[in-house]
Design a protein around this motif. Structure first.
Motif, PDB file in Angstrom:
ATOM      1  N   LEU A  49       7.342  -8.627 -28.664  1.00 34.22           N
ATOM      2  CA  LEU A  49       6.212  -9.029 -28.109  1.00 34.22           C
ATOM      3  C   LEU A  49       5.001  -9.447 -29.171  1.00 34.22           C
ATOM      4  N   HIS A 251      16.087  -9.060 -25.093  1.00 35.01           N
ATOM      5  CA  HIS A 251      15.168  -9.134 -23.931  1.00 35.01           C
ATOM      6  C   HIS A 251      14.800 -10.348 -23.549  1.00 35.01           C
ATOM      7  N   SER A 255       7.517 -11.022 -20.711  1.00 32.22           N
ATOM      8  CA  SER A 255       7.021  -9.733 -20.962  1.00 32.22           C
ATOM      9  C   SER A 255       5.668  -9.645 -20.756  1.00 32.22           C
ATOM     10  N   GLU A 257       2.329  -7.279 -21.037  1.00 38.14           N
ATOM     11  CA  GLU A 257       1.935  -5.931 -21.517  1.00 38.14           C
ATOM     12  C   GLU A 257       0.845  -5.673 -20.611  1.00 38.14           C
ATOM     13  N   THR A 305       5.604  -4.675 -20.574  1.00 36.93           N
ATOM     14  CA  THR A 305       5.762  -3.938 -21.566  1.00 36.93           C
ATOM     15  C   THR A 305       4.526  -2.772 -21.559  1.00 36.93           C
ATOM     16  N   PRO A 336      10.958  -1.497 -17.618  1.00 34.65           N
ATOM     17  CA  PRO A 336      11.411  -0.815 -18.667  1.00 34.65           C
ATOM     18  C   PRO A 336      11.843   0.645 -18.506  1.00 34.65           C
TER      19      PRO A 336
END
Length: 845
Positions: A49, A251, A255, A257, A305, A336
């Motif tokens: 990321l 991955h 994603s 965060e 994330t 995750p």
């Protein structure tokens, strides 16, 4: 040069640089060119990321260009060395040494030789003192920058902490100084005024006779290195049009965060220390990021994330809202690794609304005693309840992670890993569900800088191997459990550089010249070469790994402040040895880690940094029925061309690219039913990688009806350059598939540097046997599948042929196999032949 190399490597899609949302700028309008270098393979780096964030932030500035470079595969590197070509960026294919700045992601210690290899392949001197103003500045950032000392002589500066703001300040300072004609040393000195910047050349290290550090001296008065922290994640820029790679990533999903930092306080955890304090993105921002990202990429899966996603204060309301938005479009949620205390039946029900993505649980230790030592605040009951809930949810497999070699660990603790796994299997075999496969990852504890356990020694290799062997014997007869672990030798090398000092610089350089690279990949790791590198540089690995360190010893990273008091780390070390738990400060009083000022800044912004969330409860909301069948379906047969860069995509990569283009274009695809729905898209025979085509076909099935012209126009707006829909027509739902309907395939072939008389087509076709070997080395007669060959043009430098191949019993042969037998022996230009698929002949209905 680019296409020459790409056509010869095994995975050409790694090196194209033309992905959806990749950014290509006019270099004549750029003031500063930056190469973002990730020292591992493309599919690893493009999963990171941080790289995506910096790529977005830097390219948002019109005067800055940011392009990517990754460690090339071994086959690609061999070609570079053989031809003496420099390593170049993906987007513009510019040699690395022509950039102003090269920024490395320092994600893992085992990638250090890859860093040096990238510099070497890019024709850049390895050491900072060897590089004058004609070479780029070499900077690094990421988790390993918190002890960058083993890399100190190779880098000009390091970024300590969050990079979103500091990278722009670095570039602004660079541009201002360059504009004034300043030299490299003057530019670096000017950058000492930027918080979060560490210039290793401005510090000198003195050593005692025993090899420990006696003093760390700053050569610039008043220069202190402090971690840079972004306090407001809601205001900082975040990419919502990330790149969409062609090849499958580690991955391969969007994603978002949702927060940064963790206060669980696991005493071995490096990330938990260096990313404090906890900062959350709010619910509205997370939803905005995901909606825009999915729309702009076509990804069919998203994830969060976070170091501890179950602890996010808004998660209970966030997940149902996201699933209501995305589940109807078959966009799945993949979380995750989770702590058992945050896994609830409500969460499981939400996750499986689209498909059952994987579950990973971090247990770390088998015994409660050892979990208390490491401050892992979960009980056996928490673990078994989570397993039971997952099994009841219908999952058939899951992953568990444990560690060996933890401080105070005994043989009973190792045995308790086995005992706990047996209990987990029993908990998984409940009425209404059964987990049939459990994959267990066993990692070795490696002490890291800035953690309470930074003073503990690493277990000796023989001890780690003994523990691994013991577990292997215990699990040997259990077919439901699969055990994997990392080599003890790899853990030793990781530990050397995790807590090493500047004297390891020579070791790294020697290891590179001995051929060490991709050291975290078991098939490439060569321990004997590392032993030789240590011997040649007079380094004892045990000094950095297995010796005991006192609290009074000056550590190599002590001059870099992360904001946590050393006294707090010592206190946590002692509490750990005594098996005392330290509560999460988000749920109670401050633990006095030293970051009170940072926490106060968050409170001043109105962020709620202390709340109770255990266990996670999701909001009870009615959900739409995403399994309800549509009123009608429509099936469309597309004809498209595959040219330019797209010819380098494999069949599976092409399928995924077209599927995601359909999602970006909001084509209402139909899906299969069940827990793992797949789009109803089918393709014809696979085209060999590197071959162009004007006659590729795909069938797509839609929910409802959509105009043919709109389908073609919308798809062409969202396809990559080199892919284009040429035509489309509606076909019956039960119409035969493309492969079944295909009778013959027509190819155009241009052969260079060959005389017409060098090809005897009549003689070639007169025979009844042409033998080739298939992928299993079995002899196959391909003559019955060759329908016709004819010359359709003779030019000065090439002959053009038309080749027609039959399809029989679903057998399809490659044109290159025909040419190898048609062309005379010793013909050296066969590899440069241009083969294009130009048409199909359909079977009669």
């Amino acid at each position: 040069m680019r296409d020459e190399i790409i056509s010869l490597v095994r995975r050409p899609s790694r090196y194209l640089g033309s992905e959806i949302n990749s950014i290509h700028k006019d270099h004549s309008k750029i003031r500063t060119k930056i190469a973002l270098a990730f020292p591992d393979l493309y599919e690893i780096g493009m999963s990171h990321l941080g790289l995506k964030i910096l790529y977005h932030i830097l390219n948002s500035r019109p005067d800055i260009l940011a392009e990517r470079v990754f460690s090339p595969g071994i086959d690609y590197e061999d070609i570079l060395l053989d031809k003496d070509y420099p390593l170049c960026s993906l987007e513009s294919y510019i040699p690395l040494n022509r950039f102003d700045i090269v920024g490395f992601t320092l994600q893992h210690e085992m990638s250090y030789t890859n860093i040096l290899n990238i510099l070497s392949l890019g024709k850049i001197p390895l050491r900072s003192k060897q590089r004058d103003d004609d070479f780029p500045l070499i900077i690094g950032g990421g988790p390993c920058a918190f002890n960058p000392e083993p890399l100190a002589d190779f880098f000009d500066l390091f970024v300590i902490g969050d990079g979103e703001e500091v990278i722009i300040e670095i570039i602004d300072t660079y541009q201002e100084c360059r504009g004034k004609g300043r030299k490299k040393e003057e530019i670096l000195e000017e950058m000492t005024g930027i918080k979060g910047v560490y210039i290793p050349s401005l510090f000198e290290i003195d050593y005692n006779r025993d090899g420990t550090i006696s003093k760390i001296r700053s050569l610039k008065e008043g220069y202190k290195v402090e971690k840079r922290t972004v306090y407001d994640l809601n205001s900082v820029d975040y990419p919502t049009s990330p790149l969409v790679p062609y090849t499958k990533l580690i991955h391969d999903r969007i994603s978002a965060e949702i927060d940064r930092g963790c206060t669980q306080g696991c005493r071995f955890c490096h990330a938990g220390s260096i990313y404090r304090p906890v900062r959350e993105r709010n619910e509205e921002k997370i939803i905005e990021i995901l909606e825009e990202s999915i729309k702009n990429t076509g990804y069919e899966e998203f994830s969060f994330t976070s170091l501890s996603s179950g602890d996010h204060s808004c998660l209970g309301g966030l997940i149902p809202k996201l699933m209501r938005r995305f589940a109807p479009y078959k966009t799945a949620l993949s979380l995750p690794s989770l702590r058992p205390g945050t896994i609830t039946p409500e969460l499981i029900r939400e996750i499986k609304k689209v498909r059952k993505t994987g579950f990973t649980i971090t247990v770390e230790a088998g015994s409660q005693r050892l979990r208390d030592v490491i401050n892992k605040k979960i009980t056996e009951d928490d673990i078994l309840k989570a397993i039971t809930d997952i099994a009841r949810g219908g999952w058939k497999s899951l992953k568990l992670y444990f560690m060996i070699g933890l401080p105070t660990e005994t043989e009973e603790d190792i045995e308790d890993i086995y005992k706990l796994c047996v209990k987990i299997l029993r908990a998984a075999e409940i009425k209404g569900g059964r987990i049939r496969n459990i994959n267990i990852g066993i990692s070795s504890f490696v002490p890291k800088s800035n953690t309470p356990f930074q003073w503990f020694p690493l277990n000796h290799i023989d001890t780690l191997k003994h523990k691994q062997s013991y577990l292997m014997r215990r699990f040997r007869n259990n077919r439901k459990i699969s055990l994997k672990w990392q080599k003890g030798e790899i853990s030793l090398i990781e530990a050397v550089f995790a807590r090493g000092n500047r004297r390891l610089v020579d070791t790294l350089e020697k290891a590179l010249y001995l051929g060490c690279k991709f050291d975290n990949w078991g098939e490439h790791f060569n321990y004997k070469k590392w032993v030789r590198a240590f011997n040649d540089s007079n380094i004892d690995p045990g000094f950095h790994t297995t010796r005991n360190r006192s609290f009074e010893e000056i550590l190599p990273w002590d001059h870099i402040s992360i904001g946590i008091d050393k006294e707090f780390l010592v206190s946590e070390y002692k509490r750990g040895v005594n098996g005392e738990l330290t509560p999460d400060c988000r749920n109670g009083d401050c633990n006095g880690c030293g970051l009170m000022t940072s926490c106060e800044k968050l409170l001043d912004r109105g962020e709620k940094n202390i709340s109770s969330r255990y266990p996670l409860k999701l909001e009870a909301r009615s959900s739409i029925d995403i399994q309800q069948p549509p009123i009608s379906y429509q099936r469309i047969r597309l004809q498209y061309e595959k040219r330019e860069d797209m010819r380098f995509l494999s069949h599976l990569e092409l399928n995924k690219a077209i599927y995601r283009a359909c999602r970006r274009a909001v084509i209402p695809l139909a899906y299969t039913q069940g827990h793992h729905p797949h789009p109803r898209i089918s393709f014809g025979f696979a085209l060999p990688v590197g071959m162009e085509s004007k006659a590729e076909y795909a069938d797509i099935q839609l929910r409802g009806h959509m105009g043919i012209e709109k389908i073609v126009n919308d798809l062409n707006l969202h396809l990559m350059k080199g892919l284009k829909i040429l035509s489309a027509r509606e076909i019956p739902l039960n119409y035969r598939s493309i492969s079944v309907m295909t009778d013959k395939i027509i190819y155009s072939i241009k052969l260079f540097d060959i005389a017409p008389k060098g090809i005897d087509i009549a003689n070639f076709l007169s025979g009844d046997r042409i033998i080739v070997r298939d992928g299993r080395s079995k002899e196959v007669n391909i003559r019955p599948l060759i329908d016709d060959i004819k010359v359709i043009g003779i030019k000065d430098d090439y002959i053009e042929l038309e080749l027609i191949l039959k399809i029989e019993d679903d057998r399809n042969i490659k044109p290159i196999d025909v040419l190898k037998n048609l062309c005379p022996p010793g013909y050296e230009s066969l590899s440069s032949a241009l083969i294009t698929k130009i048409g199909l002949c359909w079977k009669m209905d």
